[in-house]
Design an enzyme around this catalytic site. Sequence first.
Site, mmCIF file in Angstrom:
data_model
loop_
_atom_site.group_PDB
_atom_site.id
_atom_site.type_symbol
_atom_site.label_atom_id
_atom_site.label_comp_id
_atom_site.label_asym_id
_atom_site.label_seq_id
_atom_site.Cartn_x
_atom_site.Cartn_y
_atom_site.Cartn_z
ATOM 1 N N TYR A 27 0.841 -1.201 0.000
ATOM 2 C CA TYR A 27 0.000 0.000 0.000
ATOM 3 C C TYR A 27 0.872 1.245 0.000
ATOM 4 C CZ TYR A 27 -3.435 3.450 1.597
ATOM 5 O OH TYR A 27 -4.244 4.554 1.702
ATOM 6 N N ASP A 48 9.170 4.384 0.160
ATOM 7 C CA ASP A 48 7.997 4.947 0.827
ATOM 8 C C ASP A 48 8.215 4.742 2.323
ATOM 9 O OD1 ASP A 48 5.600 5.468 2.047
ATOM 10 O OD2 ASP A 48 4.376 4.378 0.600
ATOM 11 N N LYS A 52 2.857 11.274 7.995
ATOM 12 C CA LYS A 52 2.561 10.867 9.384
ATOM 13 C C LYS A 52 3.329 11.664 10.451
ATOM 14 C CE LYS A 52 0.500 6.810 7.872
ATOM 15 N NZ LYS A 52 -0.916 6.548 7.829
HETATM 16 C C1 LIG Z 1 3.206 3.174 3.449
HETATM 17 C C2 LIG Z 1 2.205 4.251 3.187
HETATM 18 N N1 LIG Z 1 2.336 5.044 2.123
HETATM 19 C C3 LIG Z 1 1.475 6.032 1.860
HETATM 20 C C4 LIG Z 1 0.396 6.271 2.665
HETATM 21 C C5 LIG Z 1 -0.572 7.362 2.345
HETATM 22 O O1 LIG Z 1 -0.479 8.398 3.279
HETATM 23 P P1 LIG Z 1 -1.725 9.351 3.562
HETATM 24 O O2 LIG Z 1 -2.778 8.527 4.252
HETATM 25 O O3 LIG Z 1 -1.176 10.453 4.404
HETATM 26 O O4 LIG Z 1 -2.190 9.832 2.221
HETATM 27 C C6 LIG Z 1 0.203 5.471 3.795
HETATM 28 C C7 LIG Z 1 -0.947 5.688 4.705
HETATM 29 O O5 LIG Z 1 -1.212 4.966 5.613
HETATM 30 C C8 LIG Z 1 1.122 4.421 4.065
HETATM 31 O O6 LIG Z 1 0.961 3.614 5.115
#
Ligand SMILES: Cc1ncc(COP(=O)(O)O)c(C=O)c1O
Length: 446
Positions: A154, A255, A282
């Site tokens: 994800y 990421d 985050k």
């Molecule tokens: C690994 C990862 N990448 C990207 C995102 C997306 O971030 P956001 O919810 O701030 O758009 C998340 C969200 O939980 C995530 O866990």
Amino acid sequence: MDRASQRGANAYRTPGSASAELFARARRVLPGGNTRTTVFAPPYPPYAARGRGAVIVDAEGEARLDFVNNYTALIHGHADPDINAAVTRQLADGVAFAMPTEHEVALAELLTERVPGLEQVRFTNSGTEAVMMAIKAARAYTGRPRIAKFDGCYHGSYDFAEVSTRASGAAAEDGMPRAIPYTAGTPQAVLDAVLVLPFNDIEGTERLIERHRAELAAVLIDPMPRSLGLYPAAPAFLRRLREITRAFGILLIFDEVISLRADYGGMQAVLGVTPDLTAMGKIIGGGFPVGALGGSAEIMQVFDPTAGAPQVPHGGTFNANPITLVAGLTAMRKLTREEFARLDGLGRQLRAGVEEALREAGVPGQTTGHGSLFHIHLHPRPLADYRNSLLSEEERDQVDRVYQALLGRGVVITPTLFGCLSTPMGVPEVEAFIDAFSAALQDARR
Ligand SMILES: Cc1ncc(COP(=O)(O)O)c(C=O)c1O
């Protein structure tokens, strides 16, 4: 705010409860009563009323220890007094301007000092946008159209990044994953623009990247993907990935939206592999909406507007807004190396205690995670292969029973039994978690 000791209470599940009534109202004006897929848990979730420190209180007044912390964003727990004071001061000075502020310079300086892969940074309002802008930067920098990502991982909601968020499973061909839509209606052109790779499989990954190397702008990887069960990429796998991407002129994007929380310098510091671009989010917003991406100055120049229109235009009404950034700066300054070390010790204690509780209860299982992050798995399969993260229906049912039992025993964790610590926590909270978990294993049997 004391933690409730209402064993098995879960008053929110009672018909006519405040949460039940709010959900009934919500269903009329929000599809399925919901505006964030992640926070729905059947039949409906408890509604939050307030939080302070390590504790969250629901609409019924039931207090629980919060091991979700808004999916890891709240590393200082709820209503942190330092963050609140900084934000309150900023409120009096204005919340957003169509002018840059010193705060964005200061937070960018802090991040580039800590995270090995960062020379320059740009701020966004979410992790989704950070991943999106990193992919756009890679396409512009390399002049190539496609990206590669790993099956079942994800990365937020950008069309290209969400391909095969659900692991291809039965759809795999020759044991290799395929690009499958996550969202109904995803255009075939989007699926065609994404190469899906098998996580932690050096041989398969190398073969696929080599075959498609001329079209690939970037390989996107979460070095410790929550969606695969929070087991980190094997160091040898990551090192090889670094070598081949560099050899083929493909950018490596990490990421670290969640995994930045694992260490002072993120998982890239732990694993000793430096990417070309890093997406963050985050914790760097101190609890407010945020994202950021960064990398070498050479790649990040695709955003530079000083010599005319940049290769990658990047607007955003609330990018680097001072409320988010003063909260983020305050949060990050409190996260010293010593504080990371303390959280790491607590994380180890929690994971070891959970494994002991599993052994004592005779339940096959294991834990994964690093630093303040943990995931409890109620199966004994080795966690080296991405396919092993797929649960059977029976396993999912057991996970759900343990999740519900934990809620009833005053502990909030995510429905997949992923969780994290916050800095207001110490040994008593970790011990409370382990006790609640032991009891929840017994409850789940009944
Ligand atoms: C690994 C990862 N990448 C990207 C995102 C997306 O971030 P956001 O919810 O701030 O758009 C998340 C969200 O939980 C995530 O866990």
